[in-house]
Design a protein around this motif. Sequence first.
Motif, PDB file in Angstrom:
ATOM      1  N   SER A 179       0.841  -1.181   0.000  1.00 21.70           N
ATOM      2  CA  SER A 179       0.000   0.000   0.000  1.00 21.70           C
ATOM      3  C   SER A 179       0.887   1.246   0.000  1.00 21.70           C
ATOM      4  CB  SER A 179      -0.898  -0.022   1.239  1.00 21.70           C
ATOM      5  OG  SER A 179      -1.542   1.219   1.398  1.00 21.70           O
ATOM      6  N   ILE A 180       0.479   2.245  -0.777  1.00 19.63           N
ATOM      7  CA  ILE A 180       1.254   3.479  -0.885  1.00 19.63           C
ATOM      8  C   ILE A 180       0.637   4.530   0.035  1.00 19.63           C
ATOM      9  CG2 ILE A 180       2.113   5.242  -2.483  1.00 19.63           C
ATOM     10  CD1 ILE A 180       3.045   2.322  -3.087  1.00 19.63           C
ATOM     11  N   VAL A 181       1.471   5.259   0.735  1.00 18.34           N
ATOM     12  CA  VAL A 181       1.023   6.382   1.564  1.00 18.34           C
ATOM     13  C   VAL A 181       1.725   7.635   1.069  1.00 18.34           C
ATOM     14  CG1 VAL A 181       1.330   7.451   3.840  1.00 18.34           C
ATOM     15  CG2 VAL A 181       0.369   5.158   3.660  1.00 18.34           C
ATOM     16  N   SER A 182       0.980   8.717   0.973  1.00 21.51           N
ATOM     17  CA  SER A 182       1.610   9.985   0.607  1.00 21.51           C
ATOM     18  C   SER A 182       0.715  11.127   1.074  1.00 21.51           C
ATOM     19  CB  SER A 182       1.846  10.047  -0.911  1.00 21.51           C
ATOM     20  OG  SER A 182       2.690  11.145  -1.223  1.00 21.51           O
ATOM     21  N   GLY A 183       1.100  12.340   0.727  1.00 24.53           N
ATOM     22  CA  GLY A 183       0.252  13.485   1.007  1.00 24.53           C
ATOM     23  C   GLY A 183      -0.696  13.703  -0.157  1.00 24.53           C
ATOM     24  N   GLY A 184      -1.216  14.896  -0.270  1.00 19.68           N
ATOM     25  CA  GLY A 184      -2.166  15.153  -1.338  1.00 19.68           C
ATOM     26  C   GLY A 184      -1.691  16.210  -2.315  1.00 19.68           C
ATOM     27  N   ALA A 185      -0.396  16.525  -2.267  1.00 18.44           N
ATOM     28  CA  ALA A 185       0.094  17.665  -3.045  1.00 18.44           C
ATOM     29  C   ALA A 185       0.284  17.319  -4.513  1.00 18.44           C
ATOM     30  CB  ALA A 185       1.419  18.161  -2.453  1.00 18.44           C
ATOM     31  N   ALA A 255       5.112   9.664   7.880  1.00 22.55           N
ATOM     32  CA  ALA A 255       6.330   8.939   8.265  1.00 22.55           C
ATOM     33  C   ALA A 255       5.998   7.751   9.162  1.00 22.55           C
ATOM     34  CB  ALA A 255       7.297   9.884   8.975  1.00 22.55           C
ATOM     35  N   GLY A 256       5.004   7.927  10.044  1.00 24.71           N
ATOM     36  CA  GLY A 256       4.674   6.859  10.981  1.00 24.71           C
ATOM     37  C   GLY A 256       3.900   5.718  10.335  1.00 24.71           C
ATOM     38  N   ALA A 257       3.115   6.038   9.300  1.00 21.86           N
ATOM     39  CA  ALA A 257       2.231   5.025   8.725  1.00 21.86           C
ATOM     40  C   ALA A 257       2.980   4.024   7.849  1.00 21.86           C
ATOM     41  CB  ALA A 257       1.126   5.701   7.914  1.00 21.86           C
ATOM     42  N   GLY A 258       4.121   4.423   7.297  1.00 23.10           N
ATOM     43  CA  GLY A 258       4.844   3.530   6.382  1.00 23.10           C
ATOM     44  C   GLY A 258       5.890   2.698   7.098  1.00 23.10           C
ATOM     45  N   LEU A 259       6.166   1.518   6.568  1.00 27.57           N
ATOM     46  CA  LEU A 259       7.272   0.723   7.090  1.00 27.57           C
ATOM     47  C   LEU A 259       8.590   1.421   6.786  1.00 27.57           C
ATOM     48  CD1 LEU A 259       6.089  -2.799   5.930  1.00 27.57           C
ATOM     49  CD2 LEU A 259       6.189  -1.961   8.284  1.00 27.57           C
TER      50      LEU A 259
END
Lengths: 404, 404
Positions: A179-185, A255-259
Amino acid sequence: MTTITTANLLADGQLLRAAERLRPDVDPAEVAARAAWSVLTEPGDGVAGALVAAFGAQGALDQSLSDATLRAPLEAVGAKAMSEAVQRWRPRADSRAVAGALHDAEAVGARILLPDDPEWPTGLDDLGPHAPLMLWVRGTREALLAQETVSIVGARASTGYGEGIAAELAGDLATTGVSIVSGGAYGIDGAAHRAALGVGGTTVAFLAGGVDRSYPAGHQQLFERIRARGAVVSEVPCGAAPTKWRFLQRNRLIAGAGLATVVVEAGHRSGTLNTAGHAAALGRPLGAVPGPVTSAASAGCHRLLREFDAICVTSAAEVRELWSDAAPVQGLTPAPDPDLVRLMDALSARSPRHVPELARRSGLSLERVRSLLGMLDLEGGVARRETGWIRLNRSAEGENRRRV
Amino acid sequence: MTTITTANLLADGQLLRAAERLRPDVDPAEVAARAAWSVLTEPGDGVAGALVAAFGAQGALDQSLSDATLRAPLEAVGAKAMSEAVQRWRPRADSRAVAGALHDAEAVGARILLPDDPEWPTGLDDLGPHAPLMLWVRGTREALLAQETVSIVGARASTGYGEGIAAELAGDLATTGVSIVSGGAYGIDGAAHRAALGVGGTTVAFLAGGVDRSYPAGHQQLFERIRARGAVVSEVPCGAAPTKWRFLQRNRLIAGAGLATVVVEAGHRSGTLNTAGHAAALGRPLGAVPGPVTSAASAGCHRLLREFDAICVTSAAEVRELWSDAAPVQGLTPAPDPDLVRLMDALSARSPRHVPELARRSGLSLERVRSLLGMLDLEGGVARRETGWIRLNRSAEGENRRRV
């Protein structure tokens, strides 16, 4: 204006029913109290985190905002910090704001996520007292259940190069179930989300403002697609504006949500480095994608490599190694048998040479030359002619030769 | 064929006179003995190095190649290694070859450099028994006297990007008096030399073959220019071919001669990584220039960053930091006062807001808002209007805002 205590929240029938509709499986008083903390605090409020950890969400509210209760001096907080915290929460301590937050969430189909939920990103717990006390989520139930999650972030002022790499990394990883995590920019964030969606993967956008807002406005359609296949998440309630402070604090969630966190492009002083700093502070593996040193958009990545021990990543496989067992590191070059290298140097493919000449040319003893020639003969590497030995050109040797 | 012993070398009048002409300031027997070791051994022969360290160049010859002398078993070498070494030196043990080497050197104006000479690159001594026993040099006397020397190396199969960076680094460093060391290959080596020459700096090419040979042939003119302003150096005598073994061993000289080694471009399995490996083995700082991850010519540099703790370098200043005191590392982002960030978030440039509203929006106490407003007022960051406080737009705040 009615100050926020558990009793006051429970006294508001509409508020309570909204809490029940949002989370029928949880005590509405707890849902209301968690929502209250989301309304009362700015993200990352460590005093609120410590209080809730000690007294629970409801107890912490009553310790803080009920005039009737003696505030227990907390070892973890201290009387002064406690007093200051109450001073900053009080201007927002209006139970109508909590009711409004719950109604707004319902109106846009947002869900409430609590720390004990199976969907809760457990990586956030490493933030300790600075962890969010709840999350507002719009999207699928599966979006936050992925076994493996990686944060891919970067500058808004990205280049085609950086967007291409972000897309390649996110697409490759999402294909294999990460799963990919990022911001919305705009820029790298958008490229990562789009690539994950493009391969039918899961992607999660953590926003600085409420999940009802599209910021930037140009990403409204992208956020819709993310909600359909992944999730849009925030710790601030609907209606909350994406302020600078909330961006900085939002970065700790990414930063916390990703491995692991991977920075694809970042200017020398890019805000993305703030996310990298959070990842480093959390002890999360931090990867940086290099780029041309002539590109200002890669300067921040090079700083991360140079000054902050980030790991150089150039492919999805290398990103995966950030959290899985690292592949065995090979030596810089395969160690060739020195004597063999020297004998091959001394042999010619055209001019046959006898053993004494080969010994002199290679700087090896007659005996060693004879023994190596015997081995090479068996392997088909040399051939004996009437006037001496010649080298048979094999492609592998050609390879070696081109390499030097 | 006359075997090589000090006595046999001294018996050859022509050989002795050539040695005297090459180094009038040194005992010709010593010059002849060192030249003999250069002829007898392939580069990096640790047994020869240990013997010469123990008995001197002349004594070691006599211990090894005089039939009359009992070979002293050496603790550092061992009887077996000693016996094998003599077996590999014997095919070349012809004093005529030494005379030839000295005459050839004279013919091309090459000088002989010995380990005690002021010009000797002292970094080579870190190679221990594998250090060269002498060097053949064509060029200026000043070329090897620079206080600071850096090795800039890279692939022959370079790109315009890599050549441009090599030229920029070498040119910038050479301008400030740093001597450049590299090989003689096309690609990065050539670009580094040319840039150093272009700014009137000093550059030194270590060759795998004899200093009388131009390899590659297309660099004949470049080598001429290097000899005029710098030096071309080899540990093998004139006439010696640039074999694969000698390239691999030449790389240790490049790594040893520089205070640091910088790899500008290198393929995934480039021979340049061998030089990097030597630098790492010597404990020399190793820098790698990143490039696009889409460029095969940068893959080796990224391997060095990723797997071998190379330091990411993107400018001449960063190269210099490899051996000089590192610049103080700054934090990833300047830490802003959190409360100030939140108050600035809450203020508007257009809509005046009173203290209670600012407290609610910022999540700060009334008291804290008042105190920060007072400070900002003094600094000219805010202004009081009839209907509340407004933010005065300063360029710095605009900067911050664009960054998030």
